[in-house]
Scaffold this motif. Structure first.
Motif, PDB file in Angstrom:
ATOM      1  N   LYS A 189       0.745  -1.105  -0.152  1.00  0.00           N
ATOM      2  CA  LYS A 189      -0.025  -0.028   0.020  1.00  0.00           C
ATOM      3  C   LYS A 189       0.940   1.190   0.018  1.00  0.00           C
ATOM      4  O   LYS A 189       1.846   1.296   0.792  1.00  0.00           O
ATOM      5  CB  LYS A 189      -1.023   0.100   1.327  1.00  0.00           C
ATOM      6  N   ALA A 190       0.513   2.244  -0.979  1.00  0.00           N
ATOM      7  CA  ALA A 190       1.475   3.323  -1.074  1.00  0.00           C
ATOM      8  C   ALA A 190       0.676   4.579  -1.596  1.00  0.00           C
ATOM      9  O   ALA A 190      -0.724   4.408  -1.924  1.00  0.00           O
ATOM     10  CB  ALA A 190       2.431   3.258  -2.116  1.00  0.00           C
ATOM     11  N   ILE A 191       1.449   5.450  -1.313  1.00  0.00           N
ATOM     12  CA  ILE A 191       0.429   6.877  -1.905  1.00  0.00           C
ATOM     13  C   ILE A 191       0.795   7.017  -3.536  1.00  0.00           C
ATOM     14  O   ILE A 191       1.918   7.038  -3.999  1.00  0.00           O
ATOM     15  CB  ILE A 191       1.226   8.228  -1.268  1.00  0.00           C
ATOM     16  N   VAL A 192      -0.134   6.880  -4.258  1.00  0.00           N
ATOM     17  CA  VAL A 192      -0.195   6.891  -5.773  1.00  0.00           C
ATOM     18  C   VAL A 192      -0.547   8.218  -6.187  1.00  0.00           C
ATOM     19  O   VAL A 192      -0.037   8.577  -7.271  1.00  0.00           O
ATOM     20  CB  VAL A 192      -1.237   5.916  -6.214  1.00  0.00           C
ATOM     21  N   GLU A 193      -1.181   9.280  -5.428  1.00  0.00           N
ATOM     22  CA  GLU A 193      -1.401  10.759  -6.032  1.00  0.00           C
ATOM     23  C   GLU A 193      -0.894  11.471  -4.669  1.00  0.00           C
ATOM     24  O   GLU A 193      -1.744  11.254  -3.655  1.00  0.00           O
ATOM     25  CB  GLU A 193      -2.698  10.876  -6.637  1.00  0.00           C
ATOM     26  N   SER A 194      -0.341  12.613  -5.097  1.00  0.00           N
ATOM     27  CA  SER A 194       0.101  13.499  -3.787  1.00  0.00           C
ATOM     28  C   SER A 194       0.658  14.850  -4.641  1.00  0.00           C
ATOM     29  O   SER A 194       1.250  14.867  -5.463  1.00  0.00           O
ATOM     30  CB  SER A 194       0.991  12.968  -2.854  1.00  0.00           C
ATOM     31  N   GLU A 195       0.372  15.964  -4.037  1.00  0.00           N
ATOM     32  CA  GLU A 195       0.819  17.164  -4.317  1.00  0.00           C
ATOM     33  C   GLU A 195       2.381  17.393  -3.888  1.00  0.00           C
ATOM     34  O   GLU A 195       3.200  18.268  -4.662  1.00  0.00           O
ATOM     35  CB  GLU A 195      -0.064  18.401  -3.982  1.00  0.00           C
ATOM     36  N   THR A 196       2.789  16.589  -2.964  1.00  0.00           N
ATOM     37  CA  THR A 196       4.143  16.896  -2.312  1.00  0.00           C
ATOM     38  C   THR A 196       5.017  15.399  -2.582  1.00  0.00           C
ATOM     39  O   THR A 196       4.576  14.369  -2.715  1.00  0.00           O
ATOM     40  CB  THR A 196       4.251  17.185  -1.021  1.00  0.00           C
ATOM     41  N   LYS A 197       6.230  15.993  -2.754  1.00  0.00           N
ATOM     42  CA  LYS A 197       7.515  15.083  -3.120  1.00  0.00           C
ATOM     43  C   LYS A 197       8.648  15.064  -2.276  1.00  0.00           C
ATOM     44  O   LYS A 197       8.764  16.296  -1.770  1.00  0.00           O
ATOM     45  CB  LYS A 197       7.680  14.820  -4.697  1.00  0.00           C
ATOM     46  N   ASP A 198       9.210  14.282  -2.047  1.00  0.00           N
ATOM     47  CA  ASP A 198      10.706  14.376  -1.185  1.00  0.00           C
ATOM     48  C   ASP A 198      11.710  14.559  -2.398  1.00  0.00           C
ATOM     49  O   ASP A 198      11.447  14.754  -3.203  1.00  0.00           O
ATOM     50  CB  ASP A 198      10.835  12.999  -0.295  1.00  0.00           C
ATOM     51  N   SER A 199      12.884  14.607  -1.761  1.00  0.00           N
ATOM     52  CA  SER A 199      14.142  15.169  -2.367  1.00  0.00           C
ATOM     53  C   SER A 199      14.312  14.089  -3.505  1.00  0.00           C
ATOM     54  O   SER A 199      15.066  14.471  -4.662  1.00  0.00           O
ATOM     55  CB  SER A 199      15.197  15.323  -1.645  1.00  0.00           C
ATOM     56  N   ASN A 200      14.051  12.923  -3.439  1.00  0.00           N
ATOM     57  CA  ASN A 200      14.189  11.798  -4.237  1.00  0.00           C
ATOM     58  C   ASN A 200      13.117  11.790  -5.394  1.00  0.00           C
ATOM     59  O   ASN A 200      13.152  10.851  -6.583  1.00  0.00           O
ATOM     60  CB  ASN A 200      14.427  10.534  -3.746  1.00  0.00           C
ATOM     61  N   GLY A 201      12.033  12.713  -5.273  1.00  0.00           N
ATOM     62  CA  GLY A 201      10.870  12.579  -6.561  1.00  0.00           C
ATOM     63  C   GLY A 201       9.696  11.407  -5.870  1.00  0.00           C
ATOM     64  O   GLY A 201       8.899  11.175  -6.791  1.00  0.00           O
ATOM     65  N   VAL A 202       9.854  10.853  -4.756  1.00  0.00           N
ATOM     66  CA  VAL A 202       8.866   9.962  -4.148  1.00  0.00           C
ATOM     67  C   VAL A 202       7.701  10.637  -3.525  1.00  0.00           C
ATOM     68  O   VAL A 202       8.180  11.618  -2.577  1.00  0.00           O
ATOM     69  CB  VAL A 202       9.557   8.737  -3.337  1.00  0.00           C
ATOM     70  N   MET A 203       6.526  10.196  -3.825  1.00  0.00           N
ATOM     71  CA  MET A 203       5.425  11.196  -3.202  1.00  0.00           C
ATOM     72  C   MET A 203       5.412  10.799  -1.589  1.00  0.00           C
ATOM     73  O   MET A 203       5.533   9.635  -1.366  1.00  0.00           O
ATOM     74  CB  MET A 203       4.314  10.664  -3.719  1.00  0.00           C
ATOM     75  N   ILE A 204       4.948  11.955  -1.044  1.00  0.00           N
ATOM     76  CA  ILE A 204       4.938  11.756   0.487  1.00  0.00           C
ATOM     77  C   ILE A 204       3.675  12.416   1.026  1.00  0.00           C
ATOM     78  O   ILE A 204       3.093  12.899   0.170  1.00  0.00           O
ATOM     79  CB  ILE A 204       5.965  12.422   1.206  1.00  0.00           C
TER      80      ILE A 204
END
Length: 75
Positions: free
Chosen positions: A60-75
Motif C-alpha cells: 500500500k503506497a501513496i499513488v497521488e499527492s501534491e508533495t514529493k521528497d528530494s528523491n521524487g517519491v510522493m509523500i
C-alpha cells in the motif's frame, strides 16, 4: 499501466512500481493537502553490481499527492 516511484521495504532504494488499484482521496491534516492511496507492485530492480533484489511484493503506497521528497517519491 501507470508507474510511480516508491521505496523498497527490503533494500530501502527508490524503485519503480506499477499501480494496481487506487482508493478514494483523503485529506492529510499534517500537509494540508489531499492524497490518494493505492496498491502497487514493486518491479524487479538491481541493488548493486549484477545483483537483483527479489522483493516484487504488493504494498500500500501513496499513488497521488501534491508533495514529493528530494528523491521524487510522493509523500
Amino acid at each position: 499501466m501507470e508507474e510511480i516511484f516508491v521505496y523498497c521495504k527490503t533494500c530501502q532504494k527508490k524503485v519503480k512500481a506499477m499501480i494496481l488499484t487506487k482508493h478514494e482521496k483523503e485529506y492529510d491534516k499534517t500537509t494540508g493537502s489531499y492524497k490518494r492511496l493505492g496498491i502497487v507492485r514493486i518491479l524487479q530492480h538491481t541493488i548493486g553490481f549484477r545483483k537483483n533484489c527479489e522483493d516484487t511484493s504488493q504494498i500500500k503506497a501513496i499513488v497521488e499527492s501534491e508533495t514529493k521528497d528530494s528523491n521524487g517519491v510522493m509523500i
